[in-house]
Write a protein that holds these residues in place. Structure first.
Motif, mmCIF file in Angstrom:
data_model
loop_
_atom_site.group_PDB
_atom_site.id
_atom_site.type_symbol
_atom_site.label_atom_id
_atom_site.label_comp_id
_atom_site.label_asym_id
_atom_site.label_seq_id
_atom_site.Cartn_x
_atom_site.Cartn_y
_atom_site.Cartn_z
ATOM 1 N N PRO A 260 -16.644 -3.597 13.663
ATOM 2 C CA PRO A 260 -15.663 -2.745 14.333
ATOM 3 C C PRO A 260 -14.494 -3.577 14.875
ATOM 4 O O PRO A 260 -14.545 -4.810 14.822
ATOM 5 C CB PRO A 260 -16.464 -2.107 15.466
ATOM 6 C CG PRO A 260 -17.572 -3.060 15.743
ATOM 7 C CD PRO A 260 -17.898 -3.695 14.437
ATOM 8 N N CYS A 261 -13.491 -2.902 15.422
ATOM 9 C CA CYS A 261 -12.283 -3.598 15.871
ATOM 10 C C CYS A 261 -12.595 -4.518 17.053
ATOM 11 O O CYS A 261 -13.658 -4.446 17.655
ATOM 12 C CB CYS A 261 -11.211 -2.588 16.250
ATOM 13 S SG CYS A 261 -11.491 -1.754 17.820
ATOM 14 N N ALA A 262 -11.624 -5.400 17.374
ATOM 15 C CA ALA A 262 -11.841 -6.379 18.431
ATOM 16 C C ALA A 262 -12.137 -5.718 19.772
ATOM 17 O O ALA A 262 -12.920 -6.248 20.575
ATOM 18 C CB ALA A 262 -10.611 -7.305 18.544
ATOM 19 N N VAL A 263 -11.538 -4.554 20.017
ATOM 20 C CA VAL A 263 -11.793 -3.868 21.295
ATOM 21 C C VAL A 263 -13.240 -3.382 21.339
ATOM 22 O O VAL A 263 -13.959 -3.623 22.308
ATOM 23 C CB VAL A 263 -10.817 -2.685 21.498
ATOM 24 C CG1 VAL A 263 -11.176 -1.907 22.756
ATOM 25 C CG2 VAL A 263 -9.378 -3.176 21.558
ATOM 26 N N CYS A 264 -13.668 -2.708 20.273
ATOM 27 C CA CYS A 264 -15.033 -2.176 20.253
ATOM 28 C C CYS A 264 -16.070 -3.303 20.241
ATOM 29 O O CYS A 264 -17.189 -3.128 20.728
ATOM 30 C CB CYS A 264 -15.245 -1.284 19.034
ATOM 31 S SG CYS A 264 -14.372 0.292 19.163
ATOM 32 N N ALA A 265 -15.716 -4.449 19.657
ATOM 33 C CA ALA A 265 -16.684 -5.539 19.531
ATOM 34 C C ALA A 265 -16.755 -6.398 20.790
ATOM 35 O O ALA A 265 -17.664 -7.217 20.925
ATOM 36 C CB ALA A 265 -16.303 -6.425 18.333
ATOM 37 N N ASP B 218 -9.801 0.762 9.090
ATOM 38 C CA ASP B 218 -9.934 1.663 10.221
ATOM 39 C C ASP B 218 -11.261 1.380 10.909
ATOM 40 O O ASP B 218 -12.309 1.339 10.241
ATOM 41 C CB ASP B 218 -9.931 3.122 9.732
ATOM 42 C CG ASP B 218 -8.573 3.530 9.179
ATOM 43 O OD1 ASP B 218 -7.550 3.032 9.680
ATOM 44 O OD2 ASP B 218 -8.540 4.352 8.243
ATOM 45 N N CYS B 219 -11.224 1.203 12.206
ATOM 46 C CA CYS B 219 -12.469 0.989 12.951
ATOM 47 C C CYS B 219 -13.303 2.269 12.887
ATOM 48 O O CYS B 219 -12.826 3.340 13.262
ATOM 49 C CB CYS B 219 -12.166 0.620 14.404
ATOM 50 S SG CYS B 219 -13.649 0.503 15.415
ATOM 51 N N PRO B 220 -14.556 2.188 12.413
ATOM 52 C CA PRO B 220 -15.362 3.401 12.277
ATOM 53 C C PRO B 220 -15.760 3.982 13.636
ATOM 54 O O PRO B 220 -16.155 5.142 13.713
ATOM 55 C CB PRO B 220 -16.592 2.927 11.492
ATOM 56 C CG PRO B 220 -16.661 1.460 11.747
ATOM 57 C CD PRO B 220 -15.258 0.986 11.951
ATOM 58 N N VAL B 221 -15.665 3.187 14.697
ATOM 59 C CA VAL B 221 -16.040 3.682 16.021
ATOM 60 C C VAL B 221 -14.872 4.411 16.666
ATOM 61 O O VAL B 221 -14.982 5.567 17.069
ATOM 62 C CB VAL B 221 -16.507 2.521 16.931
ATOM 63 C CG1 VAL B 221 -16.879 3.056 18.308
ATOM 64 C CG2 VAL B 221 -17.657 1.767 16.280
ATOM 65 N N CYS B 222 -13.707 3.749 16.770
ATOM 66 C CA CYS B 222 -12.637 4.287 17.614
ATOM 67 C C CYS B 222 -11.396 4.711 16.825
ATOM 68 O O CYS B 222 -10.528 5.384 17.379
ATOM 69 C CB CYS B 222 -12.249 3.265 18.687
ATOM 70 S SG CYS B 222 -11.285 1.872 18.068
ATOM 71 N N GLY B 223 -11.267 4.292 15.561
ATOM 72 C CA GLY B 223 -10.091 4.674 14.791
ATOM 73 C C GLY B 223 -8.934 3.691 14.898
ATOM 74 O O GLY B 223 -7.895 3.898 14.267
ATOM 75 N N ASN B 224 -9.079 2.628 15.697
ATOM 76 C CA ASN B 224 -8.089 1.550 15.722
ATOM 77 C C ASN B 224 -8.024 0.911 14.328
ATOM 78 O O ASN B 224 -8.929 1.110 13.507
ATOM 79 C CB ASN B 224 -8.539 0.507 16.764
ATOM 80 C CG ASN B 224 -7.497 -0.563 17.037
ATOM 81 O OD1 ASN B 224 -6.349 -0.445 16.619
ATOM 82 N ND2 ASN B 224 -7.915 -1.596 17.749
ATOM 83 N N ILE B 225 -6.949 0.196 14.029
ATOM 84 C CA ILE B 225 -6.882 -0.548 12.771
ATOM 85 C C ILE B 225 -6.942 -2.025 13.114
ATOM 86 O O ILE B 225 -6.198 -2.502 13.966
ATOM 87 C CB ILE B 225 -5.587 -0.246 11.991
ATOM 88 C CG1 ILE B 225 -5.507 1.247 11.671
ATOM 89 C CG2 ILE B 225 -5.529 -1.066 10.704
ATOM 90 C CD1 ILE B 225 -4.211 1.647 10.989
#
Ligand SMILES: [Zn+2]
Ligand SMILES: [Zn+2]
Lengths: 199, 199
Positions: B67-72, B55-62
């Motif tokens: 963090p997830c590719a979107v947040c990164a 689970d992405c700790p920033v946005c909750g995406n998996i």
């Protein structure tokens, strides 16, 4: 979009029958949300099967023991062999719980189109069992299609030996089915093979 | 019947959405017949995802990165956050390729029945991003259902701050759909939100 590893999992799942890209994606989302309850058990079950599944060298069934559980079961009648097209049909027969003999899996049906000839059906392997297992009867449980029945004829000819019974499944009206939904061929077969009822 | 390990694999697969016991059995038969082409790649893909999905700790995406590719992705606008119910909806929006902001995954909707209250939606985590990321707009991309719209109202109230825009998805006629198949509520919304056409 999901990351590359997740995407590869979706694409691999989507190649299974009954799962398109859309349902594979939904399945992976559920796996990802329930990692301990679903993803990890599925990973472990797949790893174990990939590690242990083998073609049975005797009958062609697929199982995690060698020979397969059917061939290894001393309670099954080695003198009665049911010839099936594939493992799916073997499992279907096993689900009935009513067959107590053993099997031979052809692995396909004769098909000029697919280049499958008599030598591709493992018949030498089947013939090699006839003497040692004192086989009395071979049941050809093949599909009631042109290819299935062509294959049945060729296998029956090849197995012809004094004292060996070669039989086929009965054709007729499936249980629970309405007559007016049945094709003419099935109705015809059911009429021809009609049986006296108990009074 | 198949051996125990194969049976466990069938039962685990049957718990996935879209796969009942029958289609799980068919899928496993195909896996068993195509061990190198399908079973082993699926085992490897599952093992990799089970190993890396978080689970992405920033946005909750998996995703398989943290963090997830979107947040990164530095190319994504951190000042624009789209609030979605779950990862399925996030993926659906990503497939459009038209959203260049980031996300907040609620992980569910408010539901008295399921005991999901405002504190279960990770809103503190979302609020903590507002200042540091200089968030200008929050888009509530929630289902157009009673629960979805109730949740949207509660989240909108909670996020109310001077200078922060909180918006929702437009309602209207889905592209390609016939009017006489649409429900009255959608038609009503589409009429109310009617727009002048370019001349
Ligand atoms: Zn066997
Ligand atoms: Zn993220």
């Amino acid at each position: 979009m999901p990351g590359e590893a997740i995407d590869r999992l979706i694409q691999t799942l989507a190649r299974l029958p009954g799962l398109g890209p859309r349902s594979a994606r939904r399945a992976v989302l559920v796996l990802l949300r329930r990692r301990a309850a679903l993803l990890e058990p599925l990973r472990d079950a797949l790893a174990l099967v990939a590690e242990t599944a083998r073609d049975c060298p005797v009958c062609g069934n697929i199982d995690t023991t060698t020979p397969c559980a059917v061939c290894a079961d001393p309670g099954r009648d080695a003198g009665l062999i049911c010839v099936v097209r594939d493992v799916a049909d073997l499992w279907a027969l096993e689900r009935t719980g009513s067959f107590r003999g053993r099997y031979h899996v052809l692995g396909g049906l004769l098909s000029a189109l697919d280049g499958i000839g008599p030598d591709d059906l493992g018949l030498e392997r089947l013939e090699a069992r006839l003497g040692p297992d004192q086989v009395r009867e071979i049941i050809l449980a093949l599909p009631a299609t042109v290819e299935g029945q062509t294959t049945a004829h060729v296998v029956a000819d090849r197995l012809e030996r004094p004292g060996l019974i070669v039989s086929g499944l009965a054709h007729g009206v499936p249980l629970g089915s309405e007559l007016d939904y049945l094709d003419d061929g099935t109705l015809n077969a059911a009429l021809t093979a009609r049986r006296p009822l108990q009074g």
